[in-house]
Design a protein around this motif. Structure first.
Motif, mmCIF file in Angstrom:
data_model
loop_
_atom_site.group_PDB
_atom_site.id
_atom_site.type_symbol
_atom_site.label_atom_id
_atom_site.label_comp_id
_atom_site.label_asym_id
_atom_site.label_seq_id
_atom_site.Cartn_x
_atom_site.Cartn_y
_atom_site.Cartn_z
ATOM 1 N N GLY A 131 0.825 -1.202 0.000
ATOM 2 C CA GLY A 131 0.000 0.000 0.000
ATOM 3 C C GLY A 131 0.860 1.252 0.000
ATOM 4 O O GLY A 131 0.584 2.219 -0.720
ATOM 5 N N LEU A 132 1.927 1.228 0.791
ATOM 6 C CA LEU A 132 2.839 2.369 0.834
ATOM 7 C C LEU A 132 3.519 2.560 -0.516
ATOM 8 O O LEU A 132 3.651 3.677 -1.004
ATOM 9 C CB LEU A 132 3.885 2.176 1.930
ATOM 10 C CG LEU A 132 4.967 3.244 1.952
ATOM 11 C CD1 LEU A 132 4.411 4.577 2.406
ATOM 12 C CD2 LEU A 132 6.134 2.833 2.834
ATOM 13 N N CYS A 134 2.438 1.851 -3.402
ATOM 14 C CA CYS A 134 1.499 2.468 -4.338
ATOM 15 C C CYS A 134 1.453 3.976 -4.110
ATOM 16 O O CYS A 134 1.441 4.759 -5.069
ATOM 17 C CB CYS A 134 0.096 1.880 -4.159
ATOM 18 S SG CYS A 134 -0.084 0.201 -4.798
ATOM 19 N N ARG A 135 1.433 4.395 -2.843
ATOM 20 C CA ARG A 135 1.414 5.834 -2.536
ATOM 21 C C ARG A 135 2.738 6.498 -2.907
ATOM 22 O O ARG A 135 2.795 7.713 -3.082
ATOM 23 C CB ARG A 135 1.103 6.046 -1.045
ATOM 24 C CG ARG A 135 -0.283 5.574 -0.645
ATOM 25 C CD ARG A 135 -0.739 6.123 0.680
ATOM 26 N NE ARG A 135 0.099 5.763 1.800
ATOM 27 C CZ ARG A 135 0.017 4.615 2.471
ATOM 28 N NH1 ARG A 135 -0.873 3.703 2.093
ATOM 29 N NH2 ARG A 135 0.803 4.368 3.487
ATOM 30 N N THR A 185 9.527 0.736 4.411
ATOM 31 C CA THR A 185 8.167 0.990 4.908
ATOM 32 C C THR A 185 8.212 1.635 6.278
ATOM 33 O O THR A 185 7.546 2.646 6.532
ATOM 34 C CB THR A 185 7.367 -0.324 4.964
ATOM 35 O OG1 THR A 185 7.298 -0.898 3.663
ATOM 36 C CG2 THR A 185 5.957 -0.086 5.488
#
Length: 200
Positions: A131-132, A134-135, A185
């Motif tokens: 998710g990170l 992707c951001r 991360t």
């Protein structure tokens, strides 16, 4: 962590003639003098202020002969979780003297100023990492290989520094391993991480 050089001379008389494994564990130049006029200005400042800054930029020179001598007499004490060894060094009179060396994870934490502990997490949930990423603008397939070229320049620079300074790789440095993914991360999200567990 270190710039590693080779040399067959005694510890008191090292030779600078040749690097040893010069493609592995290269320290990063994050000083403002190198980065302030580049597109990496902000990310370099972020890395300089991070808890892994010393590990990324440590310029300690370690000679191959010293490493070989250290491990030739090393012993591990399970009860103390400590490695003991001895190396020979020339004193001020030119005489050989044996020095006992001992270190453990706590010593490495102190020297590298990591500020983490054994109780910090070593593995971050995969969905959090992905998710990170992707951001962070990752353009590849999330279930495929993670390559630093799939990010914008500042994040590519961050990944490049961590891969070269902290990873176990001697090649294929475009790809990132799971433990490097965990470090990145935690670094970006400002979460505690047991960096020593995954890098040593």
């Amino acid at each position: 962590m270190m710039a590693i050089r080779s040399g067959g001379n005694p510890i008191g008389q090292p030779s600078d003639s040749q690097y040893w494994d010069k493609s592995h564990n290269i320290y990063c130049l994050l000083d403002a003098v190198y980065t302030d006029i580049t597109i990496f200005l902000v990310i370099a400042k972020f890395l300089r202020e991070s808890n892994i800054a010393k590990a990324l930029t440590d310029k300690t020179i370690v000679y191959e002969s010293h490493v070989r001598w250290f491990w030739s007499s090393a012993r591990y004490e399970e009860k103390e979780k400590t490695i003991y060894s001895a190396v020979t060094k020339k004193d001020e009179n030119g005489q050989d003297v044996d020095l006992e060396i001992k270190f453990n994870v706590g010593y490495l934490r102190r020297v590298l100023e990591l500020g983490n502990s054994d109780s910090d997490p070593t593995i971050i949930p995969e969905h959090l990492c992905k998710g990170l990423w992707c951001r962070m603008g990752f353009t590849g397939h999330l279930n495929g290989k993670m390559g630093k070229t799939m990010f914008c320049h500042p994040y590519k620079f961050t990944i490049h520094c961590i891969v070269y300074a902290l990873s176990h790789r001697k090649g294929a440095c475009d790809e990132t391993s799971n433990y490097i993914m965990n470090i990145i991360t935690c670094l970006v999200l400002n979460r505690p991480s047991n960096v020593l567990w995954v890098t040593f």
